[in-house]
Design an enzyme around this catalytic site. Structure first.
Site, PDB file in Angstrom:
ATOM      1  CD1 TRP A 143      51.765   8.149   7.538  1.00  0.00           C
ATOM      2  CD2 TRP A 143      53.970   8.500   7.573  1.00  0.00           C
ATOM      3  NE1 TRP A 143      52.065   9.041   6.545  1.00  0.00           N
ATOM      4  CE2 TRP A 143      53.417   9.281   6.542  1.00  0.00           C
ATOM      5  CE3 TRP A 143      55.361   8.565   7.794  1.00  0.00           C
ATOM      6  CZ2 TRP A 143      54.185  10.104   5.730  1.00  0.00           C
ATOM      7  CZ3 TRP A 143      56.118   9.385   6.988  1.00  0.00           C
ATOM      8  CH2 TRP A 143      55.544  10.143   5.963  1.00  0.00           C
ATOM      9  NE  ARG A 144      49.134   7.156   3.314  1.00  0.00           N
ATOM     10  CZ  ARG A 144      49.268   7.810   2.172  1.00  0.00           C
ATOM     11  NH1 ARG A 144      49.767   7.202   1.128  1.00  0.00           N
ATOM     12  NH2 ARG A 144      48.895   9.073   2.068  1.00  0.00           N
ATOM     13  CD  GLU A 171      48.783  12.684  10.538  1.00  0.00           C
ATOM     14  OE1 GLU A 171      48.807  13.856  10.127  1.00  0.00           O
ATOM     15  OE2 GLU A 171      48.522  11.725   9.794  1.00  0.00           O
ATOM     16  CD  GLN A 178      52.494  24.686  10.282  1.00  0.00           C
ATOM     17  OE1 GLN A 178      52.990  23.948  11.126  1.00  0.00           O
ATOM     18  NE2 GLN A 178      51.971  25.839  10.577  1.00  0.00           N
ATOM     19  CB  THR A 179      56.663  19.171   7.030  1.00  0.00           C
ATOM     20  OG1 THR A 179      56.975  20.051   8.094  1.00  0.00           O
ATOM     21  CG2 THR A 179      57.941  18.550   6.509  1.00  0.00           C
ATOM     22  CE1 TYR A 200      44.918  15.968   8.894  1.00  0.00           C
ATOM     23  CE2 TYR A 200      46.881  16.292  10.258  1.00  0.00           C
ATOM     24  CZ  TYR A 200      46.234  15.667   9.206  1.00  0.00           C
ATOM     25  OH  TYR A 200      46.880  14.713   8.483  1.00  0.00           O
ATOM     26  CG  ASP A 249      45.064  17.858   4.971  1.00  0.00           C
ATOM     27  OD1 ASP A 249      44.058  17.850   4.222  1.00  0.00           O
ATOM     28  OD2 ASP A 249      46.083  17.196   4.727  1.00  0.00           O
ATOM     29  CB  CYS A 255      39.498  13.916 -11.971  1.00  0.00           C
ATOM     30  SG  CYS A 255      38.710  14.019 -10.363  1.00  0.00           S
ATOM     31  CB  CYS A 295      34.348  18.180 -10.084  1.00  0.00           C
ATOM     32  SG  CYS A 295      35.357  19.541  -9.474  1.00  0.00           S
ATOM     33  CB  THR A 355      68.747  40.206   6.806  1.00  0.00           C
ATOM     34  OG1 THR A 355      67.683  40.193   5.857  1.00  0.00           O
ATOM     35  CG2 THR A 355      70.077  40.396   6.103  1.00  0.00           C
TER      36      THR A 355
HETATM   37  S1  SF4 Z   1      39.121  20.079  -9.615  1.00  0.00           S
HETATM   38 FE1  SF4 Z   1      37.506  18.563  -9.673  1.00  0.00          FE
HETATM   39  S2  SF4 Z   1      37.833  17.472 -11.579  1.00  0.00           S
HETATM   40 FE2  SF4 Z   1      39.704  18.586 -11.142  1.00  0.00          FE
HETATM   41  S3  SF4 Z   1      40.973  17.104 -10.035  1.00  0.00           S
HETATM   42 FE3  SF4 Z   1      39.866  18.301  -8.499  1.00  0.00          FE
HETATM   43  S4  SF4 Z   1      38.028  17.093  -8.071  1.00  0.00           S
HETATM   44 FE4  SF4 Z   1      38.868  16.341  -9.990  1.00  0.00          FE
END
Ligand code: SF4
Length: 365
Positions: free
Chosen positions: A26-27, A39, A44-45, A122, A140, A204, A210, A311
């Site tokens: 789908w991209r 979508e 939820q999948t 969304y 999301d 990252c 971050c 059950t």
């Molecule tokens: S928590 Fe922060 S540093 Fe760690 S993967 Fe996520 S965005 Fe990167």
């Protein structure tokens, strides 16, 4: 909330996406129908679970007109096993809505898409940005997590009021020239880099900015209050068999599994119900059953839904003759051969029993 240059974030995420994105069918399209289909299926999948369903639906119904022309039973049968069946019914309804009210053409913007059934903020944002390049952010679970960690937001993401904060922040990050790529990028980043339990912080590209990483709060964010425990429910299914036919009925609105087929059901507040009591319940509904006719269940079947833990026990009852017309009318049961049952949409729980009992062979995928 920490302040970070939005251009830095969008640039880093888009670059990361170019290097790490998974190839998903789908991209490769700007067709709003295909994007909408993917979508709805992926709500939820997990991608791995949803992918074969997407391929199946795209093949069976290449256009929104094809899906609109299908019967509800066919759509539910193809959806079988994916759960949250209201999504399938809404999807089918929406296909008909698009064909009848919009001449088969999806609305071209976020506000218009929101008017379609089953399309929330969304999904509308995803279609509007992926198909039409509108500058609107998707939000999301992945995006909530990435933003909460990056900016150190401690609002509870399970509380609807928090959405405003996150949506405003996400909208402020979407670049005008690449809203589709940015939205794909931030969701993919949440799905494979900034994962819930083991984010790959060491490699990252956003580590430096971050908040969660720099304050040792990666495991604490996002804040999400616990959902209520699932309610237990106890189902006693009566499988009436006459010669090679079985009696089933279509489930009505107002409970789980609307539109799917199951057997005559008695639900009890307790797991254990003496067979004599169950037989009395059947007799009160006009079903002439004696206790000796009832084959006791061999095992319990368990099925967990988002808010319910079911059950189920199955009691086979061999009848000497067909069930009477008045009984069929009263109970809405109808007789089906095994081949007919195979084609009916059924809850996974019912399919498992049918396979265990040797009524159906395990051709389910
Ligand atoms: S928590 Fe922060 S540093 Fe760690 S993967 Fe996520 S965005 Fe990167």
């Amino acid at each position: 909330m920490a302040s970070i240059d939005p251009n830095f974030i969008s640039f880093a995420l888009i670059r990361w996406y170019g290097q790490h994105k998974r190839a998903l069918p789908w991209r490769d399209t700007r067709d709003p129908y295909r994007i909408w289909l993917s979508e709805i299926i992926l709500q939820q999948t997990r991608v791995a679970q949803g992918l074969p369903y997407y391929l199946r639906f795209a093949e069976a119904y290449p256009t929104v007109q094809d899906l609109a022309a299908a019967s509800e039973d066919e759509v539910l049968r193809l959806w079988q096993g994916l759960g949250y069946y209201s999504r399938a019914r809404n999807m089918h309804y929406t296909a008909r809505q698009v064909v009848q009210d919009y001449n088969g053409i999806f609305p071209h913007n976020y506000a218009g898409l929101l008017r379609l059934r089953g399309v929330g903020s969304y999904t509308a944002a995803a279609i509007a940005s992926f198909a039409f390049g509108e500058q609107v952010a998707v939000l999301d679970g992945n995006v909530f997590r990435v933003l909460a960690r990056l900016f150190g937001i401690t609002d509870d993401i399970a509380v609807p009021a928090s959405r405003k904060t996150f949506q405003a922040l996400a909208d402020s990050l979407v670049p005008a020239d690449a809203p589709d790529t940015f939205n794909q990028a931030i969701m993919e980043f949440g799905a494979i880099q900034c994962t819930p339990l083991m984010p790959d912080c060491m490699f990252c590209p956003l580590q430096q900015v971050c908040f969660a990483f720099n304050h040792g709060m990666v495991q604490e964010l996002p804040v999400k209050s616990k959902a209520k425990a699932a309610q237990p429910r106890f189902f006693h299914y009566f499988v009436f068999r006459h010669q090679h036919q079985y009696y089933l009925r279509k489930r009505l609105a107002g409970d789980i599994w609307q539109g799917l087929y199951d057997f005559y059901l008695f639900e009890s507040p307790e797991k254990h119900m003496p067979v004599g009591e169950l037989v009395k319940e059947l007799q009160q509904s006009g079903l002439q059953v004696e206790e000796q006719q009832v084959q006791l269940p061999r095992k319990d079947y368990k099925h967990v839904l988002s808010h319910q833990k079911i059950t189920a026990r199955f009691y086979l009852i061999e009848t000497k003759s067909r069930l009477r017309e008045e009984v069929l009318k009263e109970t809405r049961l109808a007789a089906f051969s095994a081949a007919e049952i195979e084609a009916l949409p059924k809850p996974v729980l019912i399919s498992s029993y049918l396979i265990d009992a040797g009524i159906l062979v395990n051709l389910e995928s």
